[in-house]
Write a protein that holds these residues in place. Structure first.
Motif, PDB file in Angstrom:
ATOM      1  N   SER A   1       0.870  -1.244  -0.083  1.00  0.00           N
ATOM      2  CA  SER A   1       0.132   0.182   0.024  1.00  0.00           C
ATOM      3  C   SER A   1       0.945   1.257  -0.056  1.00  0.00           C
TER       4      SER A   1
ATOM      5  N   PRO B   1       2.076   4.627  -0.836  1.00  0.00           N
ATOM      6  CA  PRO B   1       1.092   5.919  -1.100  1.00  0.00           C
ATOM      7  C   PRO B   1       1.658   6.385  -2.386  1.00  0.00           C
TER       8      PRO B   1
ATOM      9  N   ASN C   1      -3.937  -3.730  -9.134  1.00  0.00           N
ATOM     10  CA  ASN C   1      -4.596  -4.010  -8.144  1.00  0.00           C
ATOM     11  C   ASN C   1      -4.612  -5.625  -7.614  1.00  0.00           C
TER      12      ASN C   1
ATOM     13  N   MET D   1     -13.227   0.287  -1.054  1.00  0.00           N
ATOM     14  CA  MET D   1     -12.775   1.247  -0.007  1.00  0.00           C
ATOM     15  C   MET D   1     -11.600   2.043  -0.435  1.00  0.00           C
ATOM     16  N   TYR D   2     -10.945   1.391  -1.326  1.00  0.00           N
ATOM     17  CA  TYR D   2      -9.832   2.374  -1.884  1.00  0.00           C
ATOM     18  C   TYR D   2      -9.573   2.341  -3.324  1.00  0.00           C
TER      19      TYR D   2
ATOM     20  N   SER E   1      -7.965   5.264  -4.711  1.00  0.00           N
ATOM     21  CA  SER E   1      -6.879   5.889  -4.179  1.00  0.00           C
ATOM     22  C   SER E   1      -5.471   5.808  -5.170  1.00  0.00           C
ATOM     23  N   GLU E   2      -5.641   4.927  -6.417  1.00  0.00           N
ATOM     24  CA  GLU E   2      -4.734   4.954  -7.245  1.00  0.00           C
ATOM     25  C   GLU E   2      -5.415   4.759  -8.694  1.00  0.00           C
TER      26      GLU E   2
END
Length: 726
Positions: free
Chosen positions: A463, A465, A483, A513-514, A517-518
């Motif tokens: 993960s 960032p 992913n 949920m994520y 994020s990417e």
């Protein structure tokens, strides 16, 4: 011998091949007002100097102390002039240009940029380049080996004798260089390096554009491929709002011709693989590494020649033809690219000049304990430049559309797969590999600035960032990230018996949920069907019909879910066997309806994915996704809506039990008639044929929406609905 100026001990060092500055002794020189020519030609019986313009033989050279060194004063001449050497080898005679009469290969700007590690195209100067110098055809060679005592070019053209072509050292940048006349494209060569300890190392060229097929390890002289122009169409096809559906391929085992005793060539693959990928409506093809590598079972992930397309399938020109054929068919080409490590094969980069040059000296930093491979020293500007230049080379010189960067997690962390005490902290005491992070940022900034049509993709399993965030915002600057968390969670869910899936419901919805994020790619890659992991169909529970239904439902869910898609070869027709890199896919399975149906489903999913903008346009925008039903654990049903930011939407319904759900109410945002655009339970795919006829939205609120549909959720299936006017 006529020369009385050059000390005898210097001449003896030259003769023994242990002199660091051979150009100061060999060739034509003015010494004490006289003009001399000196040459080292092991095996020669006699040598004469010939005027290159007139062809007149000027003087016969004298042998020094019964050695291979010949010397002559040129009578009546005081200024240097072009000359050739007339050589009697005993068995034949030959007239050659003297390599030691030609000037430097590298210009001042090249030396400057190479020394500071900012040469965007180091491959234009380093390596072997066919060239014409002072009207003479030959090849210019240049190699970085700053700690060597001597470096020579050896090959068939000089009997692999390291004394024949000892190179000039450019101390400003640590590069050895030489122009050798008469060498031609196709000639074999290596660098013979005498290291600081006096040991001889025979190395392939790190910048070789072509290499021999294993088990042979020589480099092959080959011209630098011409640059491929930028293409705005390819840029649009790689964009975050474009449909990107990738077919991952190992070229050596996709299909074997005839009796299976050889591989298909790049040109044969262009004729067979490209039309196949196009027929399945994939937008891109991703090739497992095609750079040269010594060990078949490494699949190319441990390379000794990152600038050379592997000779297993043909020449560099053949590979370029393959890429052009893909582009002509509207298919992008992505290469797996491996800057994380390299193998310890002696002819490769390891201790290249006798020192830890490309790698770290400390094994706690320089050795991958899991793989036994060697880790690049990203903190050295020359190493970083070597790798960034290579990435740029594949994009600019072969026109590839993207690079999928392998094993990024192993690069980012100094303690990756290491026990306490077996790793070296960074300068702040932390575990992050600051030099690798800087290298990856430089890589991505260079690609974006120089070839904005191309993309980079990170196989990053942690993960960490900001992998796909811009460098200016503190990110690594990749365009996309695999992913792997989504892949592991969803496959884990699918392995469960449908009776127990209600207890694992979160594995299918946790990814949201994520999800933003990417910029994620959803990968079902080769890593999931090898090393005793079984095939995709083999992971599914139940009898044969249920296994196929489960996998079809999973593919439907995946193609509806936000993120670009990737599927490894064989998955499209549900190969039973685990992937075998030494064999071929089991193409005979396509004679069976369930396998042929799976292949047809993948084609139709790709077609729907490309044709309906809600399924791809807002992949990385939360406005493009909305859960309709995510909490029906007892039924194991998921329903969500995809939007394109304008007026179009697609509803995706997945039922992961073998029980059909009739009259299942789902909320919709708009009134009107709805129709199916795909149903993985359709009979043409091998399903039971349970489907939805045209549905009229009812003014009954459900799931927080003013309208609703009563749908049929087929057993172990995914269906997609759109309004009839879509």
């Amino acid at each position: 011998m006529q020369n009385t100026v050059t000390p005898t001990d210097v001449l003896e060092c030259v003769i023994s091949g242990d002199f660091h500055d051979p150009f100061s002794v060999l060739g034509m020189h003015r010494e004490s007002g006289r003009l001399f020519v000196r040459t080292l030609l092991p095996g020669a019986v006699s040598v004469s100097v010939v005027d290159a313009h007139s062809g007149k033989e000027l003087v016969r050279m004298e042998r020094f102390a019964d050695t291979a060194l010949f010397d002559a004063e040129i009578p009546g001449r005081k200024e240097p002039f072009p000359y050739r050497l007339k050589i009697d080898w005993g068995t034949h005679r030959q007239e050659l240009e003297d390599a030691y009469r030609f000037p430097c290969v590298l210009g001042d700007i090249d030396v400057w940029l190479l020394s500071e590690g900012t040469h965007h195209r180091p491959y234009e100067r380093l390596g072997a380049h066919p060239a014409v110098m002072e009207g003479v055809a030959g090849v210019s060679f240049a190699v970085w080996a700053p700690n060597a005592r001597r470096v020579s070019v050896v090959g068939d053209f000089n009997g692999w004798d390291g004394r024949r072509h000892m190179m000039r050292y450019r101390y400003e940048c640590g590069v050895w260089e030489m122009f050798i006349p008469h060498v031609m494209p196709g000639d074999l060569y290596k660098y013979e390096i005498k290291d600081i300890a006096g040991e001889i190392r025979l190395k392939a060229d790190p910048y070789a554009f072509r290499a021999q097929l294993r088990p042979d390890t020589a480099s092959v002289v080959h011209g630098l491929p011409p640059a491929v122009p930028s293409d705005e169409r390819r840029k649009a096809a790689n964009a975050p709002d474009a449909p990107v559906s990738i077919y991952e391929v190992h070229l050596g085992s996709w299909r074997l011709p005839g009796d299976g005793r050889r591989w298909l060539t790049y040109r044969e693959l262009a004729e067979q693989l490209i039309p196949y990928v196009k027929s399945l409506a994939f937008t891109h093809i991703e090739l497992m590494p095609v750079n040269e590598y010594p060990y078949d079972d490494s699949w190319g992930y441990q390379s000794t020649g990152i600038y050379a397309p592997t000779a297993r399938f043909g020449t560099p020109d053949d590979f370029r033809y393959f890429v052009e054929a893909a582009h002509d068919s509207g298919i992008g080409v992505i290469l797996d690219w491996v800057p994380a490590h390299f193998p310890a094969d002696e002819h490769g980069l390891v201790r290249f000049d006798g020192t830890a040059l490309y790698e770290h000296a400390d094994p706690k930093e320089g050795v991958h304990q899991d793989w036994g491979s060697i880790i690049y020293n990203y903190g050295r500007t020359e190493v970083s430049n070597y790798l960034v230049g290579n990435a740029f080379y594949w994009i600019e010189r072969y026109g590839v559309d993207g690079l999928r960067v392998d094993a990024v997690a192993s690069m980012l962390y100094r303690d990756y797969s290491r026990a306490p005490g077996q790793w070296v902290p960074n300068k702040y005491g932390g575990r992050e590999n600051l030099e690798a992070i800087a290298f990856l940022r430089k890589l991505n900034e260079t690609v974006i600035a120089e070839r904005p049509e191309a993309v980079t993709m990170a196989e990053e399993s942690t993960s960490f960032p900001g992998v796909t965030h811009p460098v200016r915002d503190g990110g690594l600057g990749f365009h996309y990230k695999w992913n792997l968390g989504w892949m592991h969670d969803t496959l884990s869910y699918l392995r469960e018996d449908p009776l127990f899936r209600k207890y694992h419901h979160d594995k299918m919805r946790f990814g949201m949920m994520y999800a933003y994020s990417e910029n994620f790619i959803l990968p079902l890659s080769h890593d999931e069907v090898v090393h005793c992991k079984g095939s995709l169909i083999g992971k599914m529970p139940g009898d044969e019909w249920q296994r196929f239904a489960n996998l079809r439902a999973y593919f439907g869910f995946m193609w509806g879910y936000p993120g670009k898609k990737l599927l490894f070869m064989g998955g499209e027709f549900a190969q039973y066997r685990e992937w075998d890199s030494n064999g071929s896919l089991d193409w005979y399975l396509l004679q069976y309806p369930l396998h042929a149906g799976m292949q047809r489903l993948v084609r139709d999913l790709n077609t729907v994915y490309r044709d309906f903008s809600p399924l791809h346009r807002l992949d990385y925008d939360p406005q493009g996704f909305e859960w309709i039903i995510h909490d029906d654990t007892d039924s194991s049903v998921f329903c969500f809506m995809r939007r394109d930011g304008e007026k179009q939407s697609v509803i995706v319904i997945s039922n992961f039990t073998p029980v059909p759900r009739y009259g299942y109410r789902i909320g919709v945002a708009e009134p009107g008639w709805y129709r199916e655009i795909i149903n993985t339970d359709a009979a043409i795919y091998g399903g039971s044929g349970v489907h939805n006829h045209e549905l009229l939205a009812q003014p009954v609120s459900s799931n927080g929406m003013p309208w609703s549909l009563e749908v049929t959720a087929p057993p172990l299936a995914t269906c997609m609905l759109v309004r009839k006017d879509s």
